[in-house]
Motif scaffolding. Structure first.
Motif, PDB file in Angstrom:
ATOM      1  N   GLY A 171       0.608  -1.124   0.033  1.00 53.78           N
ATOM      2  CA  GLY A 171       0.008  -0.090   0.016  1.00 53.78           C
ATOM      3  C   GLY A 171       0.759   1.235   0.014  1.00 53.78           C
ATOM      4  O   GLY A 171       0.342   2.128  -0.204  1.00 53.78           O
ATOM      5  N   ASP A 172       2.078   1.207   0.264  1.00 58.82           N
ATOM      6  CA  ASP A 172       2.888   2.347   0.246  1.00 58.82           C
ATOM      7  C   ASP A 172       3.507   2.521  -1.151  1.00 58.82           C
ATOM      8  O   ASP A 172       4.278   1.984  -1.711  1.00 58.82           O
ATOM      9  CB  ASP A 172       4.155   2.023   1.220  1.00 58.82           C
ATOM     10  CG  ASP A 172       3.711   1.818   2.664  1.00 58.82           C
ATOM     11  OD1 ASP A 172       4.512   1.644   3.428  1.00 58.82           O
ATOM     12  OD2 ASP A 172       2.635   1.980   2.697  1.00 58.82           O
ATOM     13  N   GLN A 173       2.688   3.633  -1.924  1.00 63.64           N
ATOM     14  CA  GLN A 173       3.199   3.930  -3.196  1.00 63.64           C
ATOM     15  C   GLN A 173       3.945   5.074  -3.325  1.00 63.64           C
ATOM     16  O   GLN A 173       4.554   5.211  -4.556  1.00 63.64           O
ATOM     17  CB  GLN A 173       1.935   3.968  -4.129  1.00 63.64           C
ATOM     18  CG  GLN A 173       0.816   2.824  -3.878  1.00 63.64           C
ATOM     19  CD  GLN A 173      -0.206   3.059  -4.732  1.00 63.64           C
ATOM     20  OE1 GLN A 173      -0.847   3.976  -4.811  1.00 63.64           O
ATOM     21  NE2 GLN A 173      -0.633   2.135  -5.455  1.00 63.64           N
ATOM     22  N   GLY A 228       0.812   3.910   4.550  1.00 65.67           N
ATOM     23  CA  GLY A 228       0.726   4.540   3.025  1.00 65.67           C
ATOM     24  C   GLY A 228       0.614   6.006   2.968  1.00 65.67           C
ATOM     25  O   GLY A 228       1.241   6.789   2.257  1.00 65.67           O
TER      26      GLY A 228
END
Lengths: 326, 326, 326
Positions: B15-17, C100
């Motif tokens: 989820g860490d974009q 995120g």
């Protein structure tokens, strides 16, 4: 009612993207869908259906939006496109964008002209060629559009105390966005490109609430603050340095009909605002013969259907308010 | 403060974009994120949080938009969908679209009903079945909707001198777009489908600035010009051949409260406009007992809270304007 | 004119997505594109061009929208994100989303600060660090934002008889959507994050027609009904329990200029509304010294530039209407 045998048309198809959880339930109603299909096909020919079947392709709305995006990037280089543009790669970027834009625009203009030709029963022989020519004539105007829009950015900065800087205006002001799209669409309108300019300004209308007809004529240093609800009609003429607030309408007074009772579509129906006029929020100015003289200021919530001389401030004689202790 | 040992939760995740350029910098603050996560979880149960956890799925906004898109293509064949529709493939196209639409719509209606049931603590036994049935009943109304909307297109052409042709209206007029979505949503509202119709009309509101409650009842040949700022309330009734301009409100006068002080939610609160009424820009008409008689014309910027007889023209006695030489 | 030899730049390129049907036709005009490219490059340096070439990256509008989406999902868990959130996976979901969000937000804030530094010729040493810190301080405020917004949802339910339930408000009311985005942007504004808050509120403006400057200060239980055309200026102050209808402007009266003729940009220019004030559709309240006293009700279509004491109902003395038999 009698249950029909399922037909091939009822089998799952590529277009069926939401299969219901229990397909067996669906059988009853699904099996009756061909009745509805039949009716929808049968009524396509009717007087009560507008259809565009077998016709030449219309200009594509998504291509129109892509064209606007590229124009904006070319006019304000470095703000909206891919990051990382610098003085070394600038020419390559502009060259690539501009040659891509030329092809897109030429094709969409050709589609628009071809569509118009066939709708009016004309034989269309030069659509491709006209598309190329008009696209090129448009591109030649880009440096002029850039200078015009730079004057609009400066007008916004000078007109709005909340503006933190030029970048904020270019990057986030809806008024400037609507004016940018209008100025692009107006160039295409002047080149007599059908339908495409209106698709563009209605896109601007949708995202900004500002409805400027591509036929309007608007001078430099134009500023619209906030903007939602602004309407500027097809034959409006606006001088230099004009400033409008939200909810201002420059509209038609009443529509004339010709002897056959049809609307007259080609007369000047919308007002003229001379240079440096300001119109405050919610005012409505109507009529093709209405002229607001240079440097005049029209207060808010005013309904005007006649001309105003230059250097005049028009305000509402404040209506009587009633105060009640509640 | 004491520095915490990084936890598994702090490792990079799918989820860490946007990893920050120098991850080491982030450690200090990132390591304190679990505190915030804990608070956000703890307050989910609080009275100060609206949550929808563990509940039945709500209708999907993106599916609602997809449904509207397919309906529009079916109603105006050839205008909005894939290019290349002709009289040979017409039936196949319509059949494929309609069967896909049936599945989508049945599922979203079922979701809407199931959501409503569980919110009110009812046992939900027939949601799937009701979804199928209401979807089918809706589809059966499509030919009727097509005829209604064809009358709206003609009304737009007859009402607007700037209209270059029917195609331009269908392809780019926001008024027609909003009316199309309203008419679709109203059919679902009549079938007592919860929540979905409002999602649809609020989508129209977002892209056109025209806010028509799906419960309003509106006759054929309806035209809204420009449209931004138009508000039409839930219990408004509008006859045939009515024409509204931008910024017109058909609203409620004041809200009645029952003995417990709660709002009465099921009375007629919005006005009635009889056949062939025209209301110009910026006017506000309020109240459930207000009736504007047939063929009457309401000028711009008027605030009306009482009825008007048929064949009457109501204009503002022009307020006194003050002119100052500046 | 002399026909030029086609250059390498005219060969098909990756950026050319719409090849025209007959490429040979295009040669003539395509071969002249380098002239236009040359002019567009040459005028990039001119005073009539705003460019952002070689500059630090601006905050990304699409990332700003993604940040808003995640915040909304965290504030109203289960409504907007992926379906299937339940009390078991809640913590994992929130943890993943929040970590995120931290990275994204820290990066965009850093971009915004760095951009501001370089524009003003400052040396930028702590942008990354400041990004991390401000992102964390923002996240710590999320539980507070959730409670504030829950009070706004309740105010909407109590203020609108057409509201079928809380879910409908959260899921489809544009007023709540605009207030949600404003409250998020305002927290970033308070943390002195440049440019990003305005990008956020202009995104809300675009999708809802409601224009709230991130600098405005607004108390809890705030409700905007319908909303299109609402404008709330940078220095407006709004108490608790205030209710606004569509088309209400809280604006500036006139702009003061300093001795150099430049606009004064840091004075209070917009009005104050005390607790539990209601303002009906289309009214305009202007001026930094204008105070509307607690519990007062301002009727529709009113233009106010002076203060009103508490517990006062202000209505328009109904202007004389002219009725003509048509």
């Amino acid at each position: 009612m009698k249950k029909k045998t399922p037909k091939v048309a009822d089998l799952p198809l590529a277009g069926d993207q939401c299969p219901s959880k229990d397909p067996s339930l669906a059988t009853d109603f699904r099996s009756r869908l061909p009745e509805v299909v039949g009716q929808m096909v049968a009524t396509c020919n009717a007087r009560t259906c507008f259809e565009h079947i077998g016709a030449e392709p219309l200009p594509s709305r998504s291509q129109a939006i892509a064209i606007l995006k590229t124009c904006r990037e070319l006019i304000f280089p470095g703000y909206f496109g891919t990051q990382g543009i610098d003085w070394v790669n600038l020419e390559y970027r502009i060259g690539l964008e501009l040659s891509g834009l030329f092809n897109c625009l030429a094709e969409e203009i050709a589609n628009a002209i071809r569509h118009e030709c066939t709708r009016h029963g004309h034989i269309c022989q030069h659509c491709e060629e006209a598309g190329q020519e008009k696209a090129f004539l448009f591109l030649e105007r880009l440096p002029h559009l850039r200078a015009l829009l730079a004057s609009d950015v400066q007008a916004a900065y000078q007109g709005d105390p909340a503006a933190a800087g030029f970048d904020e205006i270019i990057f986030s002001y809806p008024g400037l966005h609507a004016i940018t799209i209008y100025r692009i669409a107006h160039e295409l309108y002047r080149l007599e490109v059908p339908i495409l300019p209106r698709i563009m300004t209605e896109h601007a209308h949708s995202i900004t609430g500002i409805d400027i007809h591509p036929g309007a004529r608007i001078g430099k240093r134009f500023f619209i603050d906030h903007g939602t609800g602004v309407v500027i009609g097809q034959t409006a003429m606006i001088g230099k340095g004009v400033k409008l607030y939200q909810g201002v309408t420059l509209g038609a007074l009443a529509f004339k009909r010709d002897e056959a009772g049809e609307l007259e579509r080609h007369t000047k129906r919308h007002p003229t605002l001379e240079d440096d006029v300001t119109v405050y929020a919610g005012s409505t100015i109507l009529g093709g013969e209405t002229v607001i003289g240079a440097r005049s200021v029209i207060g808010g919530n005013i309904w005007l259907t006649h001309s105003v001389p230059p250097d005049t401030k028009v305000v509402l004689n404040p209506p009587e308010l009633v105060y009640k202790k509640s």
